[in-house]
Write a protein that holds these residues in place. Structure first.
Motif, mmCIF file in Angstrom:
data_model
loop_
_atom_site.group_PDB
_atom_site.id
_atom_site.type_symbol
_atom_site.label_atom_id
_atom_site.label_comp_id
_atom_site.label_asym_id
_atom_site.label_seq_id
_atom_site.Cartn_x
_atom_site.Cartn_y
_atom_site.Cartn_z
ATOM 1 N N SER A 1 33.458 19.778 28.074
ATOM 2 C CA SER A 1 34.819 19.600 27.941
ATOM 3 C C SER A 1 35.314 21.245 27.580
ATOM 4 N N GLN A 2 36.272 21.630 28.739
ATOM 5 C CA GLN A 2 36.833 22.663 28.569
ATOM 6 C C GLN A 2 38.111 22.908 27.939
ATOM 7 N N ILE A 3 38.509 21.960 27.336
ATOM 8 C CA ILE A 3 39.978 22.019 26.527
ATOM 9 C C ILE A 3 39.987 22.728 25.546
ATOM 10 N N TRP A 4 38.943 22.922 24.748
ATOM 11 C CA TRP A 4 38.768 24.023 23.511
ATOM 12 C C TRP A 4 38.827 25.509 24.078
ATOM 13 N N ASN A 5 38.045 25.862 25.340
ATOM 14 C CA ASN A 5 38.156 27.086 25.844
ATOM 15 C C ASN A 5 39.523 27.398 26.396
ATOM 16 N N LEU A 6 40.152 26.429 26.919
ATOM 17 C CA LEU A 6 41.694 26.416 27.294
ATOM 18 C C LEU A 6 42.592 27.008 26.215
ATOM 19 N N ARG A 7 42.373 26.135 25.182
ATOM 20 C CA ARG A 7 43.294 26.383 23.926
ATOM 21 C C ARG A 7 43.076 27.858 23.431
ATOM 22 N N ALA B 1 42.753 32.585 34.096
ATOM 23 C CA ALA B 1 42.973 33.909 34.897
ATOM 24 C C ALA B 1 44.365 33.761 35.140
ATOM 25 N N ALA B 2 44.801 32.667 35.576
ATOM 26 C CA ALA B 2 46.303 32.335 35.906
ATOM 27 C C ALA B 2 47.342 32.683 34.758
ATOM 28 N N HIS B 3 46.684 32.038 33.460
ATOM 29 C CA HIS B 3 47.440 32.201 32.276
ATOM 30 C C HIS B 3 47.654 33.938 32.069
ATOM 31 N N LYS B 4 46.345 34.591 32.301
ATOM 32 C CA LYS B 4 46.544 35.987 31.825
ATOM 33 C C LYS B 4 47.366 36.746 33.063
ATOM 34 N N ARG B 5 47.671 36.349 34.090
ATOM 35 C CA ARG B 5 48.524 37.013 35.064
ATOM 36 C C ARG B 5 50.011 36.537 34.884
ATOM 37 N N HIS B 6 50.176 35.816 33.612
ATOM 38 C CA HIS B 6 51.437 35.422 33.221
ATOM 39 C C HIS B 6 52.163 34.179 34.148
ATOM 40 N N VAL B 7 51.286 33.348 34.575
ATOM 41 C CA VAL B 7 51.727 32.088 34.951
ATOM 42 C C VAL B 7 51.795 31.171 34.039
ATOM 43 N N ALA C 1 41.990 30.585 24.887
ATOM 44 C CA ALA C 1 42.603 31.389 25.685
ATOM 45 C C ALA C 1 44.095 31.332 25.380
ATOM 46 N N GLY C 2 44.684 30.287 24.626
ATOM 47 C CA GLY C 2 46.108 30.400 24.442
ATOM 48 C C GLY C 2 47.041 29.564 25.503
ATOM 49 N N ILE C 3 46.470 28.776 26.220
ATOM 50 C CA ILE C 3 46.899 27.726 26.874
ATOM 51 C C ILE C 3 47.366 26.414 26.302
ATOM 52 N N ALA C 4 48.519 25.986 26.455
ATOM 53 C CA ALA C 4 48.962 24.821 25.720
ATOM 54 C C ALA C 4 48.348 23.650 26.277
ATOM 55 N N VAL C 5 47.754 22.733 25.394
ATOM 56 C CA VAL C 5 47.128 21.424 26.022
ATOM 57 C C VAL C 5 47.697 20.428 25.287
ATOM 58 N N ARG C 6 48.208 19.244 25.711
ATOM 59 C CA ARG C 6 48.687 17.883 25.179
ATOM 60 C C ARG C 6 47.610 16.771 25.671
ATOM 61 N N ILE D 1 33.737 24.973 34.360
ATOM 62 C CA ILE D 1 33.708 25.911 33.838
ATOM 63 C C ILE D 1 34.707 26.769 34.945
ATOM 64 N N ASP D 2 34.447 26.851 36.038
ATOM 65 C CA ASP D 2 34.874 27.512 37.307
ATOM 66 C C ASP D 2 36.585 27.300 37.227
ATOM 67 N N LEU D 3 36.720 26.142 37.305
ATOM 68 C CA LEU D 3 38.099 25.739 37.425
ATOM 69 C C LEU D 3 38.939 25.999 36.010
ATOM 70 N N ALA D 4 38.295 25.794 34.912
ATOM 71 C CA ALA D 4 38.983 26.133 33.846
ATOM 72 C C ALA D 4 39.312 27.723 33.737
ATOM 73 N N ASP D 5 38.227 28.336 34.142
ATOM 74 C CA ASP D 5 38.533 30.077 34.255
ATOM 75 C C ASP D 5 39.508 30.537 35.267
ATOM 76 N N LEU D 6 39.662 29.561 36.456
ATOM 77 C CA LEU D 6 40.833 29.878 37.109
ATOM 78 C C LEU D 6 42.262 29.536 36.579
ATOM 79 N N LEU D 7 42.245 28.756 35.429
ATOM 80 C CA LEU D 7 43.654 28.403 34.716
ATOM 81 C C LEU D 7 43.602 29.743 33.829
#
Ligand SMILES: [Zn+2]
Length: 222
Positions: free
Chosen positions: A141-147, A119-125, A149-154, A111-117
């Motif tokens: 799996s954190q994939i669904w949380n990433l998705r 956070a990066a997405h939120k600061r427009h990385v 949050a709006g992060i593209a996952v393939r 979760i902590d590493l997914a949260d950092l992704l």
């Protein structure tokens, strides 16, 4: 008279030869000095390039807030460690992304590493994630949380594994090794993660990421 002029010819010839040899020695010396300077420059540049290896497991899980949180850790009873370790260094690398984060990791459950992704997405990385298709379904799996949050996952659709564990940060730094993003890898398994700033190596991984990103495009593969 003949011997006098012959002596002069010898003297002139000697002087010219001496001059030519001197010039040659001088140019050779300058060339040598310049090459040595360039070698020193290259060596000092390569010394600046990141070359680190992180080994896991860590004795304790590093506190994300303490190492990369905006306000640090405010929890007096924090159960995570505030001593630097491999995970805290990984936090710093990921949190240091300025423009682009390409993550290609087999399992992402931490979760902590997914949260950092996120956070990066939120600061427009620009964050892009590739992971293994079957692993997205496992518990934690954190994939669904990433998705979400709006992060593209393939992911791959093949029965073969998408078994890479590498990250490219800002097209400048490669993190690569055996390390999956799981609690077991952080605090249980013997794992390694290399951090390399070598331009040529980084570009090879950037190319591989782009190749897989295109290959796993859901619009191309239904
Ligand atoms: Zn803490």
């Amino acid at each position: 008279m003949i011997s006098f002029s012959s002596r002069w010819v010898k003297v002139c010839f000697g002087a010219i030869t001496f001059g030519a040899v001197s010039e040659l020695v001088y140019f050779t010396y300058r060339k040598y000095k310049r090459r040595k300077w360039q070698t020193n420059q290259n060596e000092s540049e390569s010394r600046k390039v990141t070359e680190e290896v992180l080994f896991f497991p860590d004795d304790r899980v590093a506190c994300k807030d303490y190492f990369v949180g905006e306000d640090g850790c405010n929890n007096n009873d924090c159960r995570f460690t505030h001593f630097p370790n491999s995970l805290s260094r990984l936090y710093e690398f990921i949190n240091g992304a300025k423009g682009r984060l390409d993550v290609c990791v087999f399992v992402i459950c931490c979760i902590d590493l997914a949260d950092l992704l996120i956070a990066a997405h939120k600061r427009h990385v620009l964050v892009r994630v590739i992971s293994d298709g079957e692993q997205t379904e496992i518990t934690g799996s954190q994939i669904w949380n990433l998705r979400k949050a709006g992060i593209a996952v393939r992911t791959n659709k093949s029965s073969f594994l998408m078994h890479h564990k590498f990250v490219v940060i800002d097209d400048q730094l490669l993190l690569n090794g055996s390390f999956n993003w799981t609690r077991q890898a952080i605090s249980g398994n013997q794992e390694n993660l290399m951090a390399l700033g070598n331009k040529r190596i980084v570009s090879l991984y950037t190319n591989e990421f782009e190749r897989l990103w295109n290959a796993f495009d859901p619009q191309k593969n239904g």
